[in-house]
Design a protein around this motif. Sequence first.
Motif, PDB file in Angstrom:
ATOM      1  N   TYR A 336      65.935  36.424  34.641  1.00 35.11           N
ATOM      2  CA  TYR A 336      65.762  35.209  34.517  1.00 35.11           C
ATOM      3  C   TYR A 336      65.679  34.138  35.797  1.00 35.11           C
ATOM      4  O   TYR A 336      64.742  33.508  35.767  1.00 35.11           O
ATOM      5  N   MET A 337      66.060  34.621  36.835  1.00 33.94           N
ATOM      6  CA  MET A 337      65.988  34.021  38.164  1.00 33.94           C
ATOM      7  C   MET A 337      64.618  34.202  38.554  1.00 33.94           C
ATOM      8  O   MET A 337      63.617  33.351  39.062  1.00 33.94           O
ATOM      9  N   ALA A 338      63.969  35.593  38.332  1.00 38.74           N
ATOM     10  CA  ALA A 338      62.741  36.073  38.877  1.00 38.74           C
ATOM     11  C   ALA A 338      61.744  35.317  37.834  1.00 38.74           C
ATOM     12  O   ALA A 338      60.503  34.866  38.627  1.00 38.74           O
ATOM     13  N   ILE A 339      61.865  35.305  36.701  1.00 40.38           N
ATOM     14  CA  ILE A 339      60.869  34.912  35.647  1.00 40.38           C
ATOM     15  C   ILE A 339      60.784  33.326  35.947  1.00 40.38           C
ATOM     16  O   ILE A 339      59.716  32.579  36.160  1.00 40.38           O
ATOM     17  N   ALA A 340      61.792  32.555  36.474  1.00 35.39           N
ATOM     18  CA  ALA A 340      61.698  31.068  36.761  1.00 35.39           C
ATOM     19  C   ALA A 340      61.042  30.798  38.298  1.00 35.39           C
ATOM     20  O   ALA A 340      60.346  29.951  38.255  1.00 35.39           O
ATOM     21  N   ALA A 341      61.370  31.780  39.136  1.00 29.06           N
ATOM     22  CA  ALA A 341      60.706  31.624  40.284  1.00 29.06           C
ATOM     23  C   ALA A 341      59.180  31.773  40.524  1.00 29.06           C
ATOM     24  O   ALA A 341      58.158  31.160  41.092  1.00 29.06           O
ATOM     25  N   LEU A 342      58.925  32.710  39.780  1.00 26.42           N
ATOM     26  CA  LEU A 342      57.324  33.344  39.428  1.00 26.42           C
ATOM     27  C   LEU A 342      56.713  31.927  38.744  1.00 26.42           C
ATOM     28  O   LEU A 342      55.543  31.921  38.949  1.00 26.42           O
ATOM     29  N   PHE A 343      57.242  31.344  37.834  1.00 29.51           N
ATOM     30  CA  PHE A 343      56.795  30.256  37.174  1.00 29.51           C
ATOM     31  C   PHE A 343      56.435  29.147  38.223  1.00 29.51           C
ATOM     32  O   PHE A 343      55.272  28.585  38.066  1.00 29.51           O
ATOM     33  N   VAL A 344      57.089  28.953  39.112  1.00 27.51           N
ATOM     34  CA  VAL A 344      56.732  27.928  39.955  1.00 27.51           C
ATOM     35  C   VAL A 344      55.565  28.249  40.717  1.00 27.51           C
ATOM     36  O   VAL A 344      54.449  27.561  41.134  1.00 27.51           O
ATOM     37  N   VAL A 345      55.371  29.559  41.285  1.00 22.10           N
ATOM     38  CA  VAL A 345      54.371  30.129  41.877  1.00 22.10           C
ATOM     39  C   VAL A 345      53.093  29.953  41.150  1.00 22.10           C
ATOM     40  O   VAL A 345      51.864  29.525  41.721  1.00 22.10           O
ATOM     41  N   VAL A 346      53.210  30.502  39.880  1.00 21.68           N
ATOM     42  CA  VAL A 346      52.170  30.641  39.189  1.00 21.68           C
ATOM     43  C   VAL A 346      51.499  29.251  38.709  1.00 21.68           C
ATOM     44  O   VAL A 346      50.029  29.022  38.604  1.00 21.68           O
ATOM     45  N   VAL A 347      52.438  28.320  38.447  1.00 24.38           N
ATOM     46  CA  VAL A 347      51.780  26.907  38.170  1.00 24.38           C
ATOM     47  C   VAL A 347      51.101  26.369  39.374  1.00 24.38           C
ATOM     48  O   VAL A 347      50.109  25.830  39.268  1.00 24.38           O
ATOM     49  N   ALA A 348      51.825  26.710  40.594  1.00 26.92           N
ATOM     50  CA  ALA A 348      51.020  26.180  41.930  1.00 26.92           C
ATOM     51  C   ALA A 348      49.533  26.971  42.050  1.00 26.92           C
ATOM     52  O   ALA A 348      48.825  25.961  42.452  1.00 26.92           O
ATOM     53  N   LEU A 349      49.594  28.140  41.587  1.00 30.70           N
ATOM     54  CA  LEU A 349      48.159  28.632  41.927  1.00 30.70           C
ATOM     55  C   LEU A 349      47.360  27.976  40.912  1.00 30.70           C
ATOM     56  O   LEU A 349      46.048  27.983  41.104  1.00 30.70           O
ATOM     57  N   MET A 350      47.784  27.987  39.457  1.00 31.50           N
ATOM     58  CA  MET A 350      47.196  27.362  38.558  1.00 31.50           C
ATOM     59  C   MET A 350      46.419  25.902  38.779  1.00 31.50           C
ATOM     60  O   MET A 350      45.258  25.410  38.811  1.00 31.50           O
ATOM     61  N   LEU A 351      47.132  24.979  39.708  1.00 30.43           N
ATOM     62  CA  LEU A 351      46.920  23.435  40.109  1.00 30.43           C
ATOM     63  C   LEU A 351      46.215  23.651  41.208  1.00 30.43           C
ATOM     64  O   LEU A 351      45.489  22.782  41.629  1.00 30.43           O
ATOM     65  N   SER A 352      46.091  24.923  41.919  1.00 31.74           N
ATOM     66  CA  SER A 352      45.216  24.970  43.143  1.00 31.74           C
ATOM     67  C   SER A 352      43.828  24.821  42.914  1.00 31.74           C
ATOM     68  O   SER A 352      42.867  24.781  43.760  1.00 31.74           O
ATOM     69  N   GLY A 353      43.326  24.962  41.889  1.00 34.38           N
ATOM     70  CA  GLY A 353      41.729  25.099  41.444  1.00 34.38           C
ATOM     71  C   GLY A 353      41.372  26.583  41.191  1.00 34.38           C
ATOM     72  O   GLY A 353      42.156  27.313  40.738  1.00 34.38           O
ATOM     73  N   ASP A 354      39.983  26.655  41.470  1.00 29.58           N
ATOM     74  CA  ASP A 354      39.379  28.018  41.628  1.00 29.58           C
ATOM     75  C   ASP A 354      39.831  29.138  42.170  1.00 29.58           C
ATOM     76  O   ASP A 354      39.611  28.773  43.648  1.00 29.58           O
ATOM     77  N   ILE A 355      40.463  29.809  41.726  1.00 26.26           N
ATOM     78  CA  ILE A 355      40.915  31.098  42.684  1.00 26.26           C
ATOM     79  C   ILE A 355      40.277  32.596  42.352  1.00 26.26           C
ATOM     80  O   ILE A 355      40.867  33.412  42.440  1.00 26.26           O
ATOM     81  N   THR A 356      39.208  32.486  41.847  1.00 28.40           N
ATOM     82  CA  THR A 356      38.271  33.351  41.319  1.00 28.40           C
ATOM     83  C   THR A 356      38.287  34.422  42.639  1.00 28.40           C
ATOM     84  O   THR A 356      38.437  35.680  42.506  1.00 28.40           O
ATOM     85  N   GLN A 357      37.912  33.878  43.940  1.00 27.79           N
ATOM     86  CA  GLN A 357      37.918  34.837  44.988  1.00 27.79           C
ATOM     87  C   GLN A 357      39.013  35.607  45.491  1.00 27.79           C
ATOM     88  O   GLN A 357      39.189  36.804  45.801  1.00 27.79           O
ATOM     89  N   LEU A 358      40.234  34.812  45.070  1.00 30.77           N
ATOM     90  CA  LEU A 358      41.591  35.143  45.413  1.00 30.77           C
ATOM     91  C   LEU A 358      41.724  36.456  44.672  1.00 30.77           C
ATOM     92  O   LEU A 358      42.409  37.380  44.793  1.00 30.77           O
ATOM     93  N   ALA A 359      41.353  36.406  43.362  1.00 30.11           N
ATOM     94  CA  ALA A 359      41.561  37.326  42.237  1.00 30.11           C
ATOM     95  C   ALA A 359      40.849  38.428  42.504  1.00 30.11           C
ATOM     96  O   ALA A 359      41.213  39.802  42.425  1.00 30.11           O
ATOM     97  N   SER A 360      39.773  38.261  42.892  1.00 31.38           N
ATOM     98  CA  SER A 360      38.601  39.536  43.505  1.00 31.38           C
ATOM     99  C   SER A 360      39.417  40.218  44.713  1.00 31.38           C
ATOM    100  O   SER A 360      39.202  41.352  44.672  1.00 31.38           O
TER     101      SER A 360
END
Length: 447
Positions: A336-360
């Motif tokens: 659960y602590m890993a899940i919570a920490a990753l949630f913070v990271v993924v929300v930050a990535l989502m809010l950062s805008g277009d990350i298509t190049q990063l995904a590639s």
Amino acid sequence: MSEAVASPPVAGAEEPGLRRSIGPFQLFAYTLGGMLGAGIYGLVGRAAGQLGAAVWLGFIVAMVAALLTGLSYASLGSRYPRAGGAAYITHRTYHRPLLTWMVGLAVMMSGLTSVATQSRVVAENLLRLVEIPGVPSTLISLGFLLLIAGIVFRGIRESMWMNIVCTVVEAGGLLLVIAVGMSWWGTTNLFETPSPEGITAQLLLQGAILTFFSFIGFEDTLNVAEECHDPQRTVPIGIVSAMIVATVLYIAIAVTAVSVVPWRELAVAPGPLAEVMNRAAPWLPGWFYVAITVFAVANTALLNYVTASRLTYGMARQGLLPQVLGRLHEGTRTPYMAIAALFVVVVALMLSGDITQLASATVLLLLAVFSLVNIALFILQRRPNEPRGGFEVPSFVPALGALVCLALLINRVATGDWRAPLLAGVVLVAIAALYAVVRPRDVLPAT
């Protein structure tokens, strides 16, 4: 179904481990769901542009190439059923904490960028299905991420059932395309290509490079091996059977698509399979494939979140990440602590805008990880006293798998957009710099 609790991966640990609740069918669906993403709905058109009506041959060649790495992962999963996936295998093989750190965070970054990207796609498609005045897509993306994190926290059994539902919908959409278009089979020359020279080795290689990524899902499977009943048998069955079923579906889809829609038109269609359905089944409502896309994308996000959480958990138990990230919830037996920490990271990535190049860029890193994992199996097969698994493969399998992945990586770097390789290099430098800052001191040996 009775649920066992896996023994802790760290010797002497008092806390019970992850819960074993995954059987062969569940792991088959889990691996298949990782392969049948929304990408196939657009990939057929791009592949037709390169291979013409012979696109089905590209999928066969790609499957053979991907199967080498798939077999290596199946063998490793049967040998070492541990959370941590490629990071655990790297640590066990090379004994280099920095290398393990870089492999683990590269795979984790790939999964998290995918989750963030998929959350935006889900929001956009939901707004296409249902108009919600005044509700921004960002809010819907955040709600989706909360839902996915909640399912992953609730338990591996719940995650598996959600994956089965989504995979059935994904596969059902493809089967419907095949069913309505099968009557067109035999109406086109399936060996026609854009090249005046016909089918050549170079042409097939180019098509295989494009379609190779429709078969990858090995890392997702390896990371939940610790939660499988009888992983020595379950992991190989899950990976190999999923690859076979995916290949049959892809070939049938390719043949159907170029039979219903001429390949030149298919190559430029914005939605290739939607165009196939428009011609073969005009009675189907337009929202149908939008709904399937939501299920397919949601499934991909779910699997990537599960993978990232187990990878984080495994690295924490090895001492490479803060120990708190290796804690399990007493009731759900999930990290659960890993899940919570990753949630913070993924929300930050989502809010950062277009990350298509990063995904590639992270896709390129996955090819490097696949190469290292194949080489790892080759080394481990020759190391004295290493445990053998329930599924062993000849040494030429990981050797060829490594060569194929390296060839694909070199081809992508040499012929693709320069921005993705450059960004991949920047990501690796950032990961290495982060290691210098964190400096894990109590790294445990892989056992």
